[in-house]
Design a protein around this motif. Structure first.
Motif, PDB file in Angstrom:
ATOM      1  N   PHE A 190       0.841  -1.243  -0.006  1.00 30.66           N
ATOM      2  CA  PHE A 190       0.091   0.066   0.308  1.00 30.66           C
ATOM      3  C   PHE A 190       1.149   1.721   0.060  1.00 30.66           C
ATOM      4  N   SER A 191       0.406   2.324  -1.202  1.00 28.36           N
ATOM      5  CA  SER A 191       1.603   2.921  -1.015  1.00 28.36           C
ATOM      6  C   SER A 191       0.697   4.668  -0.999  1.00 28.36           C
ATOM      7  N   TYR A 192       1.691   5.243   0.046  1.00 27.53           N
ATOM      8  CA  TYR A 192       0.171   6.563   0.361  1.00 27.53           C
ATOM      9  C   TYR A 192       1.423   7.712   0.014  1.00 27.53           C
ATOM     10  N   HIS A 193       0.695   8.816  -1.011  1.00 30.77           N
ATOM     11  CA  HIS A 193       1.946  10.099  -0.421  1.00 30.77           C
ATOM     12  C   HIS A 193       2.606  10.568   0.059  1.00 30.77           C
ATOM     13  N   GLY A 194       3.862  10.795   0.479  1.00 25.77           N
ATOM     14  CA  GLY A 194       4.474  10.571   1.707  1.00 25.77           C
ATOM     15  C   GLY A 194       3.736  12.403   2.225  1.00 25.77           C
ATOM     16  N   VAL A 195       4.290  12.971   3.435  1.00 22.31           N
ATOM     17  CA  VAL A 195       4.326  14.015   3.707  1.00 22.31           C
ATOM     18  C   VAL A 195       5.772  14.359   4.655  1.00 22.31           C
ATOM     19  N   PRO A 196       6.276  15.569   4.573  1.00 20.30           N
ATOM     20  CA  PRO A 196       7.261  15.921   6.057  1.00 20.30           C
ATOM     21  C   PRO A 196       6.686  15.609   6.956  1.00 20.30           C
ATOM     22  N   LEU A 264       7.267  10.870   5.599  1.00 24.98           N
ATOM     23  CA  LEU A 264       7.675   9.414   6.572  1.00 24.98           C
ATOM     24  C   LEU A 264       7.936   8.162   6.186  1.00 24.98           C
ATOM     25  N   LYS A 265       8.840   7.832   6.780  1.00 31.32           N
ATOM     26  CA  LYS A 265       9.384   6.245   6.293  1.00 31.32           C
ATOM     27  C   LYS A 265       8.182   4.933   6.219  1.00 31.32           C
ATOM     28  N   PRO A 266       8.713   3.854   5.689  1.00 27.11           N
ATOM     29  CA  PRO A 266       9.940   3.673   4.916  1.00 27.11           C
ATOM     30  C   PRO A 266       9.081   4.588   2.931  1.00 27.11           C
ATOM     31  N   TYR A 267      10.715   4.505   2.463  1.00 28.91           N
ATOM     32  CA  TYR A 267       9.987   5.616   1.430  1.00 28.91           C
ATOM     33  C   TYR A 267       9.623   4.559   0.311  1.00 28.91           C
ATOM     34  N   THR A 268       8.542   4.928  -0.452  1.00 30.60           N
ATOM     35  CA  THR A 268       8.476   3.651  -1.996  1.00 30.60           C
ATOM     36  C   THR A 268       9.044   2.879  -2.380  1.00 30.60           C
ATOM     37  N   ALA A 269       9.800   4.088  -3.041  1.00 30.76           N
ATOM     38  CA  ALA A 269      11.049   3.924  -4.347  1.00 30.76           C
ATOM     39  C   ALA A 269      12.223   2.481  -3.233  1.00 30.76           C
ATOM     40  N   GLN A 270      12.395   3.315  -2.716  1.00 29.60           N
ATOM     41  CA  GLN A 270      13.170   2.266  -1.307  1.00 29.60           C
ATOM     42  C   GLN A 270      13.436   0.793  -1.223  1.00 29.60           C
ATOM     43  N   ARG A 271      10.953   0.945  -0.990  1.00 33.78           N
ATOM     44  CA  ARG A 271      10.905  -0.236  -0.347  1.00 33.78           C
ATOM     45  C   ARG A 271      10.913  -1.138  -1.939  1.00 33.78           C
ATOM     46  N   LEU A 272      10.819  -0.876  -3.067  1.00 34.94           N
ATOM     47  CA  LEU A 272      10.549  -0.849  -4.310  1.00 34.94           C
ATOM     48  C   LEU A 272      12.100  -1.761  -4.746  1.00 34.94           C
ATOM     49  N   ALA A 273      13.093  -1.443  -4.269  1.00 33.59           N
ATOM     50  CA  ALA A 273      14.068  -1.994  -4.563  1.00 33.59           C
ATOM     51  C   ALA A 273      14.669  -2.693  -3.894  1.00 33.59           C
ATOM     52  N   ASP A 274      14.244  -2.886  -2.444  1.00 31.82           N
ATOM     53  CA  ASP A 274      14.614  -3.999  -1.453  1.00 31.82           C
ATOM     54  C   ASP A 274      13.953  -5.221  -1.789  1.00 31.82           C
ATOM     55  N   LEU A 275      12.575  -5.530  -2.017  1.00 35.06           N
ATOM     56  CA  LEU A 275      11.380  -6.049  -1.526  1.00 35.06           C
ATOM     57  C   LEU A 275      11.968  -8.143  -2.455  1.00 35.06           C
ATOM     58  N   PRO A 276      12.612  -7.507  -3.669  1.00 31.86           N
ATOM     59  CA  PRO A 276      12.787  -8.848  -4.429  1.00 31.86           C
ATOM     60  C   PRO A 276      13.700  -9.395  -3.719  1.00 31.86           C
ATOM     61  N   ALA A 277      15.034  -8.670  -3.363  1.00 34.54           N
ATOM     62  CA  ALA A 277      15.947  -9.419  -2.204  1.00 34.54           C
ATOM     63  C   ALA A 277      15.536 -10.319  -1.531  1.00 34.54           C
ATOM     64  N   GLU A 278      14.622  -9.338  -0.975  1.00 38.32           N
ATOM     65  CA  GLU A 278      13.526 -10.413   0.276  1.00 38.32           C
ATOM     66  C   GLU A 278      12.795 -11.342   0.414  1.00 38.32           C
ATOM     67  N   GLY A 279      12.608 -11.814  -0.907  1.00 38.40           N
ATOM     68  CA  GLY A 279      12.106 -13.165  -1.441  1.00 38.40           C
ATOM     69  C   GLY A 279      10.271 -12.726  -2.202  1.00 38.40           C
ATOM     70  N   VAL A 280      10.381 -11.474  -2.099  1.00 35.86           N
ATOM     71  CA  VAL A 280       8.674 -10.878  -2.795  1.00 35.86           C
ATOM     72  C   VAL A 280       9.850 -11.236  -4.392  1.00 35.86           C
ATOM     73  N   LYS A 281       8.826 -11.412  -5.447  1.00 37.16           N
ATOM     74  CA  LYS A 281       8.891 -11.502  -6.837  1.00 37.16           C
ATOM     75  C   LYS A 281       7.748 -11.096  -8.069  1.00 37.16           C
ATOM     76  N   ASN A 282       6.383 -11.773  -7.060  1.00 38.61           N
ATOM     77  CA  ASN A 282       5.755 -10.943  -7.507  1.00 38.61           C
ATOM     78  C   ASN A 282       5.244 -10.107  -7.062  1.00 38.61           C
ATOM     79  N   LEU A 283       3.615  -8.411  -7.123  1.00 36.69           N
ATOM     80  CA  LEU A 283       3.858  -7.312  -5.649  1.00 36.69           C
ATOM     81  C   LEU A 283       3.449  -6.668  -6.615  1.00 36.69           C
ATOM     82  N   LEU A 284       2.539  -6.518  -6.055  1.00 36.19           N
ATOM     83  CA  LEU A 284       0.717  -5.606  -6.035  1.00 36.19           C
ATOM     84  C   LEU A 284       1.011  -4.986  -5.273  1.00 36.19           C
TER      85      LEU A 284
END
Length: 342
Positions: A190-196, A264-284
């Motif tokens: 679930f990716s939400y628009h961030g705010v400071p 606000l964290k975590p940042y979506t861009a960072q999570r998208l980069a990290d998820l495959p290494a955590e075993g997530v290959k198929n993402l919604l």
């Protein structure tokens, strides 16, 4: 007893008039000069926005807008008009559109309703923001209220409050996502628009809860009424429960960071980069902070986000569309207009 003469205004963020750099520049200047978006002194904001951000960002944003533009125009505007038309088929009151930035402005919507309903007594304003944030819901509502006061309109303005935990909104959101769960997936983001983070501190009416208490979003507090992070967490958990998504198969993050401040964290861009290494290959991925698909969903997530995930080793990436004109969503708005939620 005679029925109240009413009209409805659906209020969204707005969009540039075209993909030309000059139009995008004008839109970004209006958007980023909003003191509720970049909350610093006017002079500081002026130097930052018009001297640094917009000159560099406008050409890049114009290119991004061009990649998602439709023959009818901006996706957000096109989808907003479709929602207006769909709602109009459900309610007897005339429905108008307003945008926080760009056009149509709130006073344009008010005048349109006055032409259609002589003796207009009430306008129900429905912000297209489910969660409270000073840079989205608050700025839109205050802008609409200021236009109402400045125009000295005789009708009263009834404002639909944030509906992040409203059953009708949640049911519509869950129903719009359900078909996508039929395909194999490893994780649901679930990716939400961030705010400071400073916006969260500013909104804390207690002054000592948000981002200061351990698990602050889950510890009951009056601060939650204006806490964007808490409200995003509530939406996430309730929708995940309705869809029977196991706790270990979903998470939430925040996108669209601007500048170097802590957001606000975590940042979506960072999570998208990290998820495959955590075993997530198929993402919604779903973006519940947005009612209508726009630049932040169609380009930032569906294009840039997908590229980030796939290049990191992902195998399939699916962005679930926003509510847009989902029938249950249209019915939810119609219900709120008939009996405004409090």
């Amino acid at each position: 007893m005679a029925a109240t003469k009413r009209g409805i205004v659906l209020m969204n963020l707005g969009s540039p008039d075209s993909t030309q750099v000059k139009d995008v520049r004008r839109y970004l200047n209006e958007f980023l000069m909003d003191e509720r978006v970049i909350d610093m002194s006017y002079l500081g904001r002026l130097l930052l926005v018009k001297g640094i951000i917009v000159p560099f960002r406008a050409p890049k944003s114009a290119h991004a807008y061009a990649s998602i533009w439709t023959p009818e125009g901006s996706p957000l505007i096109v989808l907003s008009k479709q929602l207006q038309q769909a709602l109009q088929q459900q309610v007897p009151e005339p429905v108008a559109l307003a945008m926080r930035y760009g056009s149509p402005a709130p006073w344009t919507a008010y005048d349109e309703l006055l032409e259609k309903v002589p003796g207009l007594e009430e306008v129900v304003l429905v912000p297209m923001y489910p969660h409270y944030a000073m840079s989205s819901y608050e700025t839109a509502v205050e802008y609409a209220k200021a236009a109402h006061a400045k125009g000295k309109y005789s009708f009263r303005l009834t404002i639909i409050p944030p509906y992040y935990d409203n059953a009708l909104y949640l049911e519509a959101l869950a129903d719009s996502m359900k078909p996508y769960l039929q395909q194999p997936y490893d994780h649901f983001l679930f990716s939400y628009h961030g705010v400071p983070e400073r916006h969260i501190y500013k909104g804390d009416v207690t002054g000592n809860h948000c981002l200061k208490v351990a698990n602050c979003c889950e510890v009951n507090s009056e601060a939650h009424k204006y806490c964007y992070r808490h409200q995003c967490l509530v939406t996430t958990k309730k929708v995940a429960a309705m869809l029977h998504i196991p706790e270990n198969k979903y998470s939430f993050s925040f996108q669209s960071r601007l500048g170097r401040d802590e957001w606000l964290k975590p940042y979506t861009a960072q999570r998208l980069a990290d998820l495959p290494a955590e075993g997530v290959k198929n993402l919604l991925v779903a973006c519940p902070a947005f009612i209508s698909d726009c630049l932040e969903t169609l380009e930032e997530i569906a294009v840039e986000g997908k590229d980030t995930f796939m290049q990191a080793g992902g195998e399939s990436f699916t962005m679930i569309p926003c509510l847009n004109v989902h029938p249950m969503w249209v019915k939810a708005i119609a219900s709120w207009v008939a009996e405004p939620i409090s």
